[in-house]
Motif scaffolding. Structure first.
Motif, short mmCIF file in Angstrom:
data_model
loop_
_atom_site.label_atom_id
_atom_site.label_comp_id
_atom_site.label_asym_id
_atom_site.label_seq_id
_atom_site.Cartn_x
_atom_site.Cartn_y
_atom_site.Cartn_z
N THR A 105 79.47 45.68 -1.17
CA THR A 105 80.21 46.84 -1.71
C THR A 105 80.69 47.76 -0.58
O THR A 105 81.83 48.23 -0.58
CB THR A 105 79.32 47.62 -2.69
OG1 THR A 105 78.93 46.76 -3.76
CG2 THR A 105 80.06 48.82 -3.26
N SER A 108 83.06 43.37 -16.43
CA SER A 108 81.91 42.70 -15.79
C SER A 108 80.81 42.44 -16.80
O SER A 108 80.12 41.43 -16.75
CB SER A 108 81.38 43.56 -14.64
OG SER A 108 82.33 43.71 -13.63
N MET A 151 79.81 46.29 -6.72
CA MET A 151 81.13 46.74 -7.13
C MET A 151 82.11 46.77 -5.96
O MET A 151 82.66 47.83 -5.62
CB MET A 151 81.02 48.13 -7.77
CG MET A 151 80.32 48.12 -9.12
SD MET A 151 81.38 47.35 -10.36
CE MET A 151 80.32 47.44 -11.81
N ASN A 181 84.48 41.62 -8.56
CA ASN A 181 83.12 42.10 -8.84
C ASN A 181 82.25 41.01 -9.44
O ASN A 181 81.12 40.76 -9.00
CB ASN A 181 83.16 43.29 -9.80
CG ASN A 181 83.72 44.55 -9.17
OD1 ASN A 181 83.76 44.68 -7.95
ND2 ASN A 181 84.15 45.48 -10.01
#
Length: 407
Positions: free
Chosen positions: A85, A261, A294, A382
């Motif tokens: 991330t 997601s 993320m 993601n």
């Protein structure tokens, strides 16, 4: 029955591609046939409905039936999630410096949702989600709350009778079977989702916000195939692209169209099972990844913030941009696992450069306009990286044990 058998024996990827093609053709021929789009709503709705139950049951069963001395890779997985991330935010900073983009917010309505006031509020919301009422968490797909209570109940059930443990295992198998049935219907769902996207969006997105979309998508593709490739390759000391391409095909493709997601959790768990990963690990890491891994959200927050600064003529130094990296990565961990979840965190990042909330919320409005592309690519990145990094952590252990990797 012969038709059903032939359908299920055909490659799922091929079936999805055929569904995409049919969806595009139908959108061009009869764009007002809204009933076709219902197929997409039904598919996403079914995934979202079953995913919270799947997570709760699988984690409870895994922890209740776990053997003493089980070696968990969760620490490594979490480190890889956070590193990925942060690297995503750094990629966005470098991309924005190399290819600076200015956006126009003229005529764009402000988003009506409420954005977090500061990083403290983001962290507060995360902690409150952990201790959420378990029934409320299930009903609202709060995966942090579901994870927390599933772990508590699963550990408590370790002392239960063998009959109870077997019931939990049977229940987990039952839910997993239902998931397979839903995933088998993915081509029809993708058909409906593609139809809706093509018939409603058109090409206006590219003419007005083309450079911004290209920068966002370019950063996400770089993160998917270059940054993650370096990260995974350095961990496994082998060619990472067979794993990356498989995750992109079997996880990223469905995530691209569902734009959630959370909805893609069942797809990711099915892929982990195909890769031969340990259910005790991936039943926890995959839903956790839908919350804290993320990369795409960090890229979106960073690119949109720097584009806003460019629009206002604010000079952002590289050290300040590095601070933005950490803020975007931390904020991204608070992005919800639903479509557009990262956009409401843009005002938080904009406040770092003194950008007013009124302008920032107009930028959020731009985000929703280009969301059909931005959010699709973001979710694909993601979600596919959840499987990539979960598999990487376990394959590192396999290498130590001298086991052959499945690619």
């Amino acid at each position: 029955m012969n038709i059903v058998k032939k359908y299920t024996e055909t490659s799922l990827i091929l079936r999805i591609l055929i569904g995409m093609a049919i969806g595009i053709v139908l959108a061009l021929i009869c764009p007002k046939a809204a009933a076709i789009g219902i197929l997409g709503d039904l598919f996403v709705g079914a995934l979202k409905a079953i995913a919270p139950i799947l997570v709760l049951v699988l984690i409870m069963s895994s922890l209740a039936n776990a053997k003493e001395g089980h070696d968990s890779n969760m620490k490594i997985i979490i480190i890889l999630y956070l590193a990925s991330t942060l690297l995503g935010a750094l990629v966005a900073v470098v991309g924005s410096f190399l290819f600076p983009v200015k956006m126009s917010v003229a005529g764009v309505d402000s988003a009506t949702n409420t954005a977090p006031e500061g990083i403290g509020q983001v962290l507060h919301n995360l902690l409150m989600n952990v201790i959420d009422n378990p029934v409320h968490a299930l009903a609202n797909a709060n995966y942090l709350g579901i994870l927390a209570w599933a772990c508590v109940l699963g550990i408590a059930l370790r002392k239960s009778s063998p009959t109870t443990k077997q019931f939990l295992q049977d229940l987990a198998d039952c839910v997993s079977t239902a998931i397979r049935w839903i995933i088998n219907l993915a081509p029809f769902g993708v058909l409906g989702l593609v139809f809706t996207a093509v018939s409603t969006s058109g090409i206006e997105i590219f003419t007005t916000y083309g450079k911004l979309v290209l920068l966002l998508v370019g950063c996400m593709l770089f993160q998917e195939f270059v940054t993650n490739g370096i990260l995974i390759g350095s961990c496994l000391r082998t060619n990472p692209y067979p794993l990356i391409s498989r995750c992109a095909r079997e996880s990223g493709l469905t995530a691209f169209f569902t734009r959630s997601s959370a909805a893609n959790i069942p797809v990711n768990m099915a892929l982990c099972e195909k890769l031969g990963l340990n259910k005790d690990n991936y039943s926890v890491s995959i839903p956790l990844g839908s919350t804290i891994n993320m990369d795409g959200a960090a890229i979106t927050i960073t690119v949109m913030t720097l584009a806003t600064a460019n629009m206002l003529g604010i000079k952002v130094s590289f050290p300040a941009a590095i601070v933005l990296c950490f803020l975007a990565a931390l904020s991204a961990c608070g992005a919800s696992g639903v479509a557009g979840g990262s956009l409401l965190l843009i005002p938080l990042a904009c406040s770092l450069f003194g950008i007013s909330n009124d302008i920032a919320m107009q930028v959020v409005g731009v985000g929703f306009i280009i969301g059909v592309i931005q959010d699709s690519c973001e979710t694909a990145l993601n979600s596919s990286s959840d499987v990539m990094l979960t598999a990487t952590a376990e394959f590192m252990q396999w290498r130590k044990e001298g086991r052959e990797l499945p690619f």
